[in-house]
Design an enzyme around this catalytic site. Structure first.
Site, PDB file in Angstrom:
ATOM      1  N   GLY A 527      77.465  66.898  47.092  1.00 10.69           N
ATOM      2  CA  GLY A 527      77.495  67.319  45.703  1.00 10.69           C
ATOM      3  C   GLY A 527      76.154  67.043  45.074  1.00 10.69           C
ATOM      4  O   GLY A 527      75.258  66.512  45.705  1.00 10.69           O
ATOM      5  N   ASP A 642      76.033  71.318  35.707  1.00  9.56           N
ATOM      6  CA  ASP A 642      75.712  71.807  37.047  1.00  9.56           C
ATOM      7  C   ASP A 642      76.793  72.763  37.549  1.00  9.56           C
ATOM      8  O   ASP A 642      77.364  72.575  38.624  1.00  9.56           O
ATOM      9  CB  ASP A 642      75.521  70.631  38.012  1.00  9.56           C
ATOM     10  CG  ASP A 642      74.766  71.044  39.277  1.00  9.56           C
ATOM     11  OD1 ASP A 642      74.216  72.167  39.311  1.00  9.56           O
ATOM     12  OD2 ASP A 642      74.731  70.243  40.228  1.00  9.56           O
TER      13      ASP A 642
END
Ligand code: NAG
Ligand code: NAG
Length: 799
Positions: A527, A642
């Site tokens: 991630g 994000d």
């Protein structure tokens, strides 16, 4: 992954509708409020002609479990042609109800298990059609959902498979869990059969293909797979040419027969028929075509095990279906899965015997016409049979030697694509340890994180790259853990609209998570904040989790950590990944999340396996809803920062779930002030990250706009390999297409999107509003959602 065609999607926060007295269906029409309860003598919704029925099918190997299914009402032996919850059968007294918002499946306690995928439909009626298609209609008679559009393992006459369409096999004849095989029509026009990797759901290369892709003239490539009323089964090409997949001399008129095409649990696609008016006492399904002709000797590829499991040998039965056998000295890894892997009953390999393997420890068992063609690590040519045997006995790596026409092939485990066929002219010698030297392979007792539990638990671990100080965080996720398992800690601050759900986070210590991940063994992905690991935590319910371990986080994070975790814990929305617990021990910081079996949206947008237009639009709406919730219903607002396809996970039913939210503070980004450190990912970040202006929720709107275009077009925002330069940057190209009134070009080969022009245009325009450079022009997520839903009109964006 739960199959892509699994038509009923999950939902978590829908209000349960009041019980309505169940209505019987007359003539195939089902009114809103009608319902069926899962009992052995449950009623069913039958089509007007009485040919097909929709209802609960009781599992034969477990009478307390039911699946939603469609079957032939008049055929005495139950033949299921469509099913919904194969992976999660529903208990007795579960209920399926047609509500004004769709089909809702609830368990006996009234908990919702499934809801059909049209989230906010305005349902007027449903119909079990005489073709075998179950259709839900909207208020203006539009088809909101139909079983034909969401096939499982069977195609019926008049049902069409478009490019991107998939049939997926069941696990066993009587076990409707997802199986290993797929039948697909690829975007290039080839119809293929392939196995999949069960963990990642990704497809291996095809063991059969129809050769209906025309490289020279792509407009002549196949674009539909069809089964006609008369039982002819073919690929239809762009020039209207039909490439038959069935044996053509075997076509019989439909008035007399039911026809179906089924991808069987063993990977064989069959075209079969059943007399509508059997003359004898019982009719029978007779198979007219099997594809491929011989699955055992079909194409081999570099990866995967083939039709039978590893170390297994495939032989073709007289009905052209495969049988899998373990070689002598080997037995099934899972005794209940005869099509699965085999393993040696003795300890193999160089570790036990040393480099100079002692040949006298082993016997060789001879198998005629047998081979595993892909795993030769050494070929000795020329060679005699006796030398070939001796070479293998002396080599600790060799577990099988295969001799053919003066050549010797040595093989190492695991052995894929095993086959036995008279045409092969080979002799295989399988190395088996002599009884007196036998050291039994210990029986398999699955560890808590073993294969048996793989699908039920995941652990997510990630790495923060922030400062020089290394601090470990682990993110761990658990889905629906039993309540006994959770800490019932009330968190005082009310951060988000919780829809009445209490937050209960579990605290994990480091050792627990280390054990759960088997020493952080299996990496799921990385991630923006670090690495995500998969794991299993022993619970009564054996539910799945993900753990994320975060390394290198900003200093002084300690105080913030629990606060931030609590903020994330307050979020409860069906389009957000759920935080289940955390670890905060010494230098270790980890978060535990629920596990989502389907992985990230990225793999479905940019991979081989494409989602349908309707699935993509549902996913886009889901993401918009999740973001809207973070922006509007959390206080203080949560800015994701994000948004990108890698941070959108898909659950079993292809519902979008946003991950990695609420972590910005942990990453040391001060959201309310000018940024020096850009958070986010190239290609998705809003222009203001590069300017000295405050960062607001509008950065997420921008990223969402880019993502929406990617979802529409199934391609990356920046793609240098698209051929034409003007298409390289998707955001620019989309603006060009829009201003030239040529948005069709964006979805070129997507027939479904092209036939849904109004929605396509709406979605493109919304995306273009979202990516406006002028922050004030970008709409809020709430407005985006209303525009996507078509509730407010979308004005033409400035381009
Ligand atoms: C319903 O069945 C009829 C034939 O019985 C067919 O003509 C029609 O296309 C079917 N409708 C749908 C939506 O499948
Ligand atoms: C079907 O098979 C799967 C995989 O082996 C197993 O997990 C599941 O429990 C089986 N389902 C039923 C209802 O037996």
């Amino acid at each position: 992954m739960a199959s892509i065609f699994q038509p009923l999607l999950s939902a978590y926060l829908l209000l349960l509708l009041p019980l309505v007295v169940a209505q019987s269906s007359a003539g195939g029409d089902i009114g809103v409020g009608s319902s069926i309860e899962a009992t052995p003598d449950a009623k069913q919704w039958v089509s007007l002609s009485g040919d097909f029925a929709f209802g609960f099918h009781q599992l034969e190997n477990n009478n307390d479990l039911f699946i939603l299914a469609i079957w032939y009402y008049k055929v005495p032996s139950r033949t299921v042609v469509w099913y919904a919850n194969g992976d999660k059968p529903a208990p007795t007294r579960s209920k399926i109800e047609l509500t004004d918002r769709g089909l809702v499946l609830t368990d006996p306690k009234g908990q919702m298990i499934r809801r059909s995928e049209f989230a906010t439909g305005d349902v007027s009626i449903a119909r079990m059609n005489d073709t075998g298609n179950f259709v839900v209609y909207g208020s203006s008679s539009e088809r909101l959902w139909e079983s034909f559009g969401n096939p499982t393992d069977t195609l019926l006459p008049t049902q069409v498979m478009e490019r991107g369409g998939v049939l997926s096999s069941r696990h066993k004849e009587r076990n409707f869990s997802k199986g290993r095989f797929q039948f697909r029509l690829l975007p290039n026009g080839n119809a293929v059969l392939n196995t999949i990797n069960m963990e990642s759901n990704l497809s291996y290369f095809a063991y059969y293909f129809s050769a209906t892709s025309d490289q020279a003239n792509s407009s002549n490539s196949g674009f539909q797979v069809r089964l006609d009323q008369d039982g002819s089964f073919y690929v239809l090409r762009g020039n209207n040419q039909r490439d038959s997949l069935s044996a053509e001399d075997d076509v019989v008129p439909s008035v007399d027969y039911y026809h179906r095409v089924t991808l069987n649990f063993d990977g064989v696609l069959t075209v079969s028929r059943y007399p509508k008016n059997p003359t004898g006492r019982n009719g029978n399904w007779s198979v007219s075509t099997t594809i491929p002709d011989n699955i055992c000797t079909s194409r081999v590829e570099k990866y995967g095990s083939g039709t039978c499991g590893y170390n297994s040998i495939c032989t073709l039965k007289s009905d052209k279906r495969p049988k899998c056998n373990c070689p002598p000295g080997y037995s099934l890894s899972d005794a209940n899965d005869e099509y699965g892997n085999c393993r040696a009953d003795f300890v193999q390999g160089c570790e036990t015997d040393g480099i100079t393997s002692r040949g006298d420890l082993y016997d060789l068992v001879e198998l005629q016409n047998t081979d595993w063609p892909t795993v030769d690590y050494e070929v000795i040519s020329p060679c005699t049979v006796n030398d070939c045997k001796a070479y293998c006995l002396q080599d600790c790596l060799c577990i099988v030697a295969m001799y053919k026409k003066g050549e010797c092939f040595k093989k190492t485990p695991p052995l894929p694509y095993g086959r036995q066929d008279v045409q092969m002219n080979t002799i295989a010698f399988v190395k088996v340890r002599k009884a007196e030297f036998s050291q039994k392979n210990p029986p398999i007792t699955p560890p808590p994180y073993g294969k048996r539990f793989r699908n039920s638990l995941t652990i997510l671990i990630s790495v923060f790259l922030g400062s020089s100080v290394l601090v470990n965080f682990v993110l761990v996720g658990v889905l629906c853990l039993g309540s006994s398992f959770l800490y019932h800690r009330k968190i005082k601050r009310n951060h988000c609209n919780k829809n009445g759900i209490q937050s209960s986070l579990r605290y994990f210590n480091y050792n627990e998570l280390e054990e759960a991940t088997n020493g952080f063994e299996e990496e799921l992905g990385r991630g923006s904040f670090g690495i995500v690991y998969k794991g299993v935590i022993k619970t009564d319910s054996e539910d799945p989790i993900e753990i994320a371990k975060l390394d290198r986080v900003v200093q002084d994070i300690d105080r913030e950590f629990r606060t931030e975790v609590n903020v994330i814990a307050q979020t409860h929305h069906r389009n957000l990944v759920k935080l289940l617990g955390y670890c905060d021990e010494g230098e270790y910081r980890m978060l535990v999340y629920e596990y989502l079996s389907n992985g990230t949206l990225a793999s479905f947008l940019f991979g081989d396996l494409k989602l349908s237009w309707s699935q993509r639009t549902q996913i886009a709406m889901g993401i918009a809803r999740g973001l809207c919730y973070l922006h509007e219903e959390c206080s203080p607002q949560i800015i994701h920062c994000d948004i990108k396809p890698q941070n959108i996970l898909l659950d079993d039913y292809y519902e979008a779930r946003i991950s990695d939210f609420g972590l910005s503070k942990l990453l040391g980004t001060n959201q309310s002030f000018t940024n020096t450190a850009i958070r986010g990912t190239k290609g998705y970040v809003a222009p203001e990250w590069f300017k000295t202006v405050p960062v607001t929720v509008k950065v997420d709107v921008y990223s969402f706009g880019v993502l929406l275009l990617e979802i529409i077009c199934c391609r990356r925002n920046v793609a240098m390999d698209v051929g034409e330069e003007e298409k390289a940057i998707l955001t620019d190209w989309a603006c060009d297409c829009f201003s030239e009134d040529a948005i069709d070009a964006l979805v070129e080969n997507d027939a479904e999107a092209l036939s849904d022009k109004v929605k396509l245009e709406r979605f493109v325009m919304v995306a273009l509003w979202c990516i406006q450079e002028d922050i004030s022009l970008r709409p809020t997520m709430k407005k985006v959602l209303l525009m996507l839903e078509g509730i407010i009109l979308v004005p033409a964006p400035p381009v």
